[in-house]
Design an enzyme around this catalytic site. Sequence first.
Site, short mmCIF file in Angstrom:
data_model
loop_
_atom_site.label_atom_id
_atom_site.label_comp_id
_atom_site.label_asym_id
_atom_site.label_seq_id
_atom_site.Cartn_x
_atom_site.Cartn_y
_atom_site.Cartn_z
N ARG A 179 0.74 -1.12 -0.04
CA ARG A 179 0.12 -0.09 0.04
C ARG A 179 0.86 1.26 0.11
O ARG A 179 1.79 1.31 0.88
CB ARG A 179 -1.02 -0.10 1.12
CG ARG A 179 -1.86 -1.08 1.13
CD ARG A 179 -2.74 -0.77 2.26
NE ARG A 179 -3.86 -2.06 2.56
CZ ARG A 179 -4.17 -2.41 3.92
NH1 ARG A 179 -3.84 -1.66 4.72
NH2 ARG A 179 -4.91 -3.61 3.82
N TYR A 355 -9.38 -23.15 0.90
CA TYR A 355 -9.29 -21.97 1.88
C TYR A 355 -10.61 -21.19 2.02
O TYR A 355 -10.87 -20.44 0.65
CB TYR A 355 -8.10 -21.32 1.88
CG TYR A 355 -8.33 -20.32 3.16
CD1 TYR A 355 -7.76 -20.77 4.41
CD2 TYR A 355 -8.79 -19.14 2.98
CE1 TYR A 355 -7.92 -20.05 5.46
CE2 TYR A 355 -8.45 -18.40 4.07
CZ TYR A 355 -8.36 -18.68 5.38
OH TYR A 355 -8.61 -18.10 6.55
N ASP A 357 -12.60 -18.09 3.92
CA ASP A 357 -12.81 -17.45 5.21
C ASP A 357 -14.30 -17.50 5.56
O ASP A 357 -15.15 -18.22 4.74
CB ASP A 357 -12.51 -15.83 4.69
CG ASP A 357 -11.18 -15.22 5.04
OD1 ASP A 357 -10.49 -15.74 5.86
OD2 ASP A 357 -10.72 -14.51 3.98
P1 FDA Z 1 -14.73 -26.15 9.85
O1 FDA Z 1 -13.67 -26.83 9.67
O2 FDA Z 1 -14.99 -25.02 10.71
O3 FDA Z 1 -15.93 -27.27 10.33
C1 FDA Z 1 -16.05 -28.61 9.74
C2 FDA Z 1 -16.39 -29.38 10.85
O4 FDA Z 1 -16.79 -30.92 10.29
C3 FDA Z 1 -15.23 -29.63 12.02
O5 FDA Z 1 -15.82 -29.36 13.25
C4 FDA Z 1 -14.98 -30.90 11.99
O6 FDA Z 1 -14.84 -31.49 13.28
C5 FDA Z 1 -16.33 -31.72 11.49
N1 FDA Z 1 -15.99 -33.12 10.86
C6 FDA Z 1 -14.99 -33.41 10.01
N2 FDA Z 1 -15.13 -34.75 9.70
C7 FDA Z 1 -16.21 -35.30 10.32
C8 FDA Z 1 -16.68 -36.58 10.56
N3 FDA Z 1 -16.08 -37.66 9.62
N4 FDA Z 1 -17.84 -36.67 11.31
C9 FDA Z 1 -18.07 -35.72 12.05
N5 FDA Z 1 -17.68 -34.58 12.02
C10 FDA Z 1 -16.54 -34.19 10.94
N6 FDA Z 1 -11.41 -17.16 8.65
C11 FDA Z 1 -11.58 -15.84 8.53
O7 FDA Z 1 -12.75 -15.25 8.12
N7 FDA Z 1 -11.09 -14.98 9.33
C12 FDA Z 1 -9.90 -15.58 9.95
O8 FDA Z 1 -9.15 -14.75 10.74
C13 FDA Z 1 -9.61 -16.85 9.77
N8 FDA Z 1 -8.58 -17.29 10.54
C14 FDA Z 1 -8.05 -18.88 10.40
C15 FDA Z 1 -7.04 -19.17 10.91
C16 FDA Z 1 -6.67 -20.52 10.63
C17 FDA Z 1 -5.22 -21.26 11.38
C18 FDA Z 1 -7.68 -21.38 9.83
C19 FDA Z 1 -7.06 -22.79 9.46
C20 FDA Z 1 -8.63 -20.91 9.14
C21 FDA Z 1 -9.07 -19.62 9.38
N9 FDA Z 1 -10.23 -18.98 8.81
C22 FDA Z 1 -10.52 -17.67 9.23
C23 FDA Z 1 -11.12 -19.82 7.99
C24 FDA Z 1 -12.28 -20.49 8.75
O9 FDA Z 1 -11.62 -21.49 9.87
C25 FDA Z 1 -13.05 -21.06 8.06
O10 FDA Z 1 -13.93 -20.39 7.10
C26 FDA Z 1 -14.39 -22.03 8.68
O11 FDA Z 1 -13.74 -22.87 9.43
C27 FDA Z 1 -15.07 -22.64 7.64
O12 FDA Z 1 -16.12 -23.32 8.16
P2 FDA Z 1 -16.31 -24.88 7.64
O13 FDA Z 1 -17.90 -25.33 8.52
O14 FDA Z 1 -16.25 -25.12 6.34
O15 FDA Z 1 -15.20 -25.89 8.41
#
Ligand code: FDA
Length: 382
Positions: A179, A355, A357
Amino acid sequence: VSEFDLIIVGAGFYGATMAERAAAIGKRVLVLDRRPHIGGNAYSENEPETGIEVHRYGAHLFHTPNETIWNYLNRFTAFTNYRHRVYTSLKGQVYAMPINLGTICQFFRRQMTPDQARQLVAEQAAELAGRTPSNLEEKAISLIGRPLYEAFIRGYTAKQWQTDPRDLPEYIITRLPVRYNFDNRYFNDRFEGLPADGYTAIFKRMLSAPNISVALKTDFFEVRKRIPKSVPVVYTGPIDRFFDFAHGELGWRTIDFDTEVLSVGDFQGTAVMNYADENIPFTRILEFRHFNPERDYQTEKTVVVREYSRSATRLDEPYYPINTPSDKGKYMKYKEMAENEDNVFFGGRLGTYRYLDMHQAIGSALKSFESEIAPRLEAQHT
Ligand code: FDA
């Protein structure tokens, strides 16, 4: 399980949004999660010794450009006016991130106008003289020049990937934001804030309808046989696992978190401090009290978390898709298999190997609910 109209695997933002929407049209929903808590990766809890809210799966900052998603989520939480800022420690000095005019002036030790800074970076970025970058290092140099790359990107990237950036493919980065003003807000989005009562409270409210049941510590693959084929399933777990890794495993990076309660009121004066030096093994330190300056936390202690990045094995939490060309090829095959599943809908970051958010996970669930799930549920009893 046959008394349910819809089964959702995963209680993260994707699954919770689907469950809330389906319940709102009167459907009976069962949400399964193998973890002992709701919230997926956005789960947070108060650290017991200090009462400070800690995001257990890494810092989660909510931001979105999308008013519909913002209004939707505001039904389940109020937001604070937190504005995210990130700093980086380099050779004993601290700079504001992303690289902005303040960072550039401080680094080159002179005051510059936006045009002077732009010209300097352009000259330094011309080092490759039109040659196509063949690795991440060259790509970064072609974007911001060698001095800024070597200071702010090289060490951090090497630690993130545990690989020398010269051995990383150039496609990992498409842009490096610079920026040419002093704006050091991390996000550009119109809406930003942190949930006033913490993340987990959002999920409690989203899943509070009497026609939603939640089964925690329940792995879908252990109960799968008991689910009648006629009940639609929304699956937000890893797509390769669903198909028993038939085309091999998809690559992910994970993070090891090292949490510590310290007997100081304020350890670093800010929420996130990146560490750019390669000889410091962690990539950043989070200090959670700074996410909620409006709260009355005790002042004698603080919680800090050091993050260490590495590639994930099947036993680790998958965090960031690696997305090599080989991963992409495998994912396309899984996607094709997913499309042939008649009554299973794949979504969320693990189900689509992307990935996302938080706002994107919510937005994609709202969209898929309207276009695929609601019509399927409505057809159920006709
Ligand atoms: P999510 O992973 O949250 O949920 C999936 C669920 O399915 C889990 O609870 C899991 O246990 C369950 N599951 C999987 N397999 C299963 C099975 N066989 N049986 C039962 N349950 C099962 N976003 C943002 O907007 N701002 C931010 O600052 C950040 N920061 C960030 C940091 C880090 C380190 C990561 C990795 C990610 C972020 N994110 C983020 C992204 C954010 O975490 C993401 O958008 C959400 O977790 C997505 O939600 P989901 O429901 O898709 O997956």
